[in-house]
Design a protein around this motif. Structure first.
Motif, PDB file in Angstrom:
ATOM      1  N   ARG A 119       0.839  -1.206   0.000  1.00 49.73           N
ATOM      2  CA  ARG A 119       0.000   0.000   0.000  1.00 49.73           C
ATOM      3  C   ARG A 119       0.873   1.254   0.000  1.00 49.73           C
ATOM      4  NH1 ARG A 119      -4.405   0.153   4.573  1.00 49.73           N
ATOM      5  NH2 ARG A 119      -2.639   0.790   5.843  1.00 49.73           N
ATOM      6  N   LYS A 161      -2.561   6.683   1.674  1.00 49.64           N
ATOM      7  CA  LYS A 161      -2.360   7.305   2.977  1.00 49.64           C
ATOM      8  C   LYS A 161      -1.390   8.457   2.748  1.00 49.64           C
ATOM      9  CE  LYS A 161      -2.724   4.705   7.101  1.00 49.64           C
ATOM     10  NZ  LYS A 161      -4.123   4.338   7.345  1.00 49.64           N
ATOM     11  N   TYR A 184      -5.428  14.022   5.358  1.00 50.92           N
ATOM     12  CA  TYR A 184      -5.732  14.214   6.775  1.00 50.92           C
ATOM     13  C   TYR A 184      -5.784  15.710   7.102  1.00 50.92           C
ATOM     14  CZ  TYR A 184      -5.078   9.371   6.213  1.00 50.92           C
ATOM     15  OH  TYR A 184      -5.235   8.097   5.732  1.00 50.92           O
ATOM     16  N   GLU A 211     -16.060   6.347   4.762  1.00 50.20           N
ATOM     17  CA  GLU A 211     -15.321   5.777   5.891  1.00 50.20           C
ATOM     18  C   GLU A 211     -15.185   6.832   6.982  1.00 50.20           C
ATOM     19  OE1 GLU A 211     -11.094   5.184   5.227  1.00 50.20           O
ATOM     20  OE2 GLU A 211     -11.277   6.317   3.369  1.00 50.20           O
ATOM     21  N   ILE A 219      -6.347  -2.764   5.770  1.00 52.38           N
ATOM     22  CA  ILE A 219      -5.901  -4.146   5.948  1.00 52.38           C
ATOM     23  C   ILE A 219      -6.747  -4.823   7.023  1.00 52.38           C
ATOM     24  CG2 ILE A 219      -3.904  -5.573   6.617  1.00 52.38           C
ATOM     25  CD1 ILE A 219      -2.295  -3.031   5.352  1.00 52.38           C
ATOM     26  N   THR A 220      -7.188  -4.042   8.013  1.00 54.03           N
ATOM     27  CA  THR A 220      -8.107  -4.578   9.018  1.00 54.03           C
ATOM     28  C   THR A 220      -9.452  -4.880   8.351  1.00 54.03           C
ATOM     29  OG1 THR A 220      -7.036  -2.965  10.461  1.00 54.03           O
ATOM     30  CG2 THR A 220      -8.830  -4.237  11.411  1.00 54.03           C
ATOM     31  N   THR A 241      -5.995  -0.356  11.944  1.00 57.68           N
ATOM     32  CA  THR A 241      -4.862  -0.843  12.730  1.00 57.68           C
ATOM     33  C   THR A 241      -4.820  -0.199  14.110  1.00 57.68           C
ATOM     34  OG1 THR A 241      -3.572  -1.268  10.771  1.00 57.68           O
ATOM     35  CG2 THR A 241      -2.335  -0.938  12.800  1.00 57.68           C
TER      36      THR A 241
HETATM   37  C1  LIG Z   1      -5.244   3.784   7.900  1.00 59.14           C
HETATM   38  C2  LIG Z   1      -6.639   4.100   7.564  1.00 59.14           C
HETATM   39  C3  LIG Z   1      -7.646   3.121   7.609  1.00 59.14           C
HETATM   40  C4  LIG Z   1      -7.415   1.740   8.156  1.00 59.14           C
HETATM   41  O1  LIG Z   1      -6.498   0.964   7.445  1.00 59.14           O
HETATM   42  P1  LIG Z   1      -5.796  -0.274   8.151  1.00 59.14           P
HETATM   43  O2  LIG Z   1      -4.920  -0.846   7.104  1.00 59.14           O
HETATM   44  O3  LIG Z   1      -6.881  -1.210   8.554  1.00 59.14           O
HETATM   45  O4  LIG Z   1      -5.054   0.261   9.305  1.00 59.14           O
HETATM   46  C5  LIG Z   1      -8.908   3.465   7.171  1.00 59.14           C
HETATM   47  N1  LIG Z   1      -9.181   4.703   6.722  1.00 59.14           N
HETATM   48  C6  LIG Z   1      -8.245   5.676   6.688  1.00 59.14           C
HETATM   49  C7  LIG Z   1      -8.610   7.001   6.173  1.00 59.14           C
HETATM   50  C8  LIG Z   1      -6.959   5.398   7.112  1.00 59.14           C
HETATM   51  O5  LIG Z   1      -6.037   6.362   7.107  1.00 59.14           O
END
Ligand SMILES: *Cc1c(COP(=O)(O)O)cnc(C)c1O
Length: 359
Positions: free
Chosen positions: A95, A197, A202, A233, A260-261, A303
């Motif tokens: 990722r 990410k 953010y 989300e 990933i979760t 996570t």
């Molecule tokens: C990191 C994140 C997640 C969760 O991703 P994981 O891989 O499960 O940790 C979901 N949404 C956003 C916006 C994130 O930054």
């Protein structure tokens, strides 16, 4: 080893937190960090683990002006058998490379990146906390670092990994969180950077987050950026709903982060015989389910928070309570099963864990 990792150990190790139940999230950092530089001419070079401390950065650096930054979030766990393991780290590394591709940042060799993470965690293994529900959070990040102001793809970059012993992400712990559905700001649009990410996502979400917090909500639930109608989300979690026995979660349309979760929960749910629908799910459909009593559970996955029950949903002046503001049975089962695998208390049938070292 694909990348050189020169280790310079600190001469003044920090005192580790005494009370691991008060770690919180991302406030304490370990003794060392990893840094590696990139240039078009040299590729990745000068990989090094050094004492944790400030980075020196050129005032014209790309990241400071144009926000060329991506990151990952993953954890190392001290397992029941004493081994220290990471959870599906290759998924994070892939990722990170997907995010890099979108932001014109350089790719990392996947195995080489895993070696970096393992080497750093092994060096910091005494920092992996022991208390229930705690872990060592790893924050790998990469930024464009060209020392001039032109707007173009980067030719120099820096990759850093820092580590932080963490406890619960939310002050609420595993208790239900209150979520406000955002109807003004949007987080991402299709074609944008929602699936990565990257820091900018953010930054753009902070205003709504602040507003929600002022009104007593823990996080924001985002709607799609075009029709402002479909659920996407939460700030740092994907969302799932149990409606009439079925599981519904927003499809990965490009503006949602492929968690990933989320992926792991979907795999577990399907194994348990649940029908999982990955599709467009409108806020109207959600509230229809809330009103007619078919919305059974709602939770977030990520996570940092693992699985986090949603107890209240606020939208356009109305508040809805989900499963009487208590953790639902399936949310609890997911939390229990996933955390049991992560902390080595249950058999790792899917080979999700990667061993780093003995504890
Ligand atoms: C990191 C994140 C997640 C969760 O991703 P994981 O891989 O499960 O940790 C979901 N949404 C956003 C916006 C994130 O930054």
């Amino acid at each position: 080893m694909k990348y050189e990792i020169k280790i310079t150990k600190t001469t003044c190790p920090k005192e580790r937190p005494q009370d691991e139940s008060k770690l919180g999230f991302g406030r304490v950092f370990t003794d060392h960090m990893f840094i590696m530089d990139y240039s078009d001419e040299q590729g990745w070079y000068n990989g090094r683990i050094v004492p944790f401390g400030p980075l020196e950065i050129h005032p014209a650096s790309t990241v400071l002006h144009y926000g060329a930054e991506i990151f990952e979030g993953m954890k190392a766990y001290r397992g029941a058998t004493g081994e220290i393991c990471m959870f599906r780290p290759m998924e994070n590394i892939k990722r990170l490379n997907n995010s890099a591709e979108r932001l014109c940042l350089p790719q990392l060799d996947e195995e080489g990146c895993l070696d970096i993470l393992k080497t750093l965690v092994e060096l910091e293994k005494d920092w992996v906390p022991r208390a229930d529900g705690t872990s060592l959070y790893l924050r790998p990040y990469m930024f464009g670092n060209d020392p001039h102001l032109g707007v173009h793809a980067v030719h120099r970059a820096t990759f850093v990994v820092i580590c932080s012993p963490v406890g619960a992400y939310y002050a609420e712990g595993i208790n239900p969180v209150k979520i406000a559905i955002e109807s003004q700001d949007v987080r991402a649009v299709r074609g944008g950077t929602g699936y990565t990410k990257c820091g900018g996502n953010y930054a753009a979400s902070l205003r709504a987050g602040e507003r929600a917090e002022k009104n007593g909500y823990t996080q924001v639930l985002w709607l799609d950026g075009v029709e402002r109608k479909y659920i996407e989300e939460v700030g740092s979690m994907n969302v799932m709903f149990k409606v009439n026995g079925k599981i519904i979660t927003p499809a990965l349309t490009g503006s949602v982060l492929p968690g990933i979760t989320r992926k792991s929960c979907i795999e577990l749910l399907k194994e348990w015989g649940y029908e999982v629908e990955e599709r467009l799910f409108s806020v109207d459909e959600l509230f229809e389910a809330a009103e007619n009593g078919t919305l059974e559970e709602a939770w977030g996955t990520g996570t940092a928070a693992v699985v986090s029950p949603i107890g209240h949903l606020f939208y356009n002046g109305k508040e809805y309570t989900v499963s009487n503001n208590k953790i639902g049975a399936l949310t609890q089962k997911l939390y229990d099963n996933l955390t049991a695998i992560q902390w080595g208390k249950a058999e790792d049938k899917h080979s999700w864990l990667v061993k780093v070292c003995n504890g």
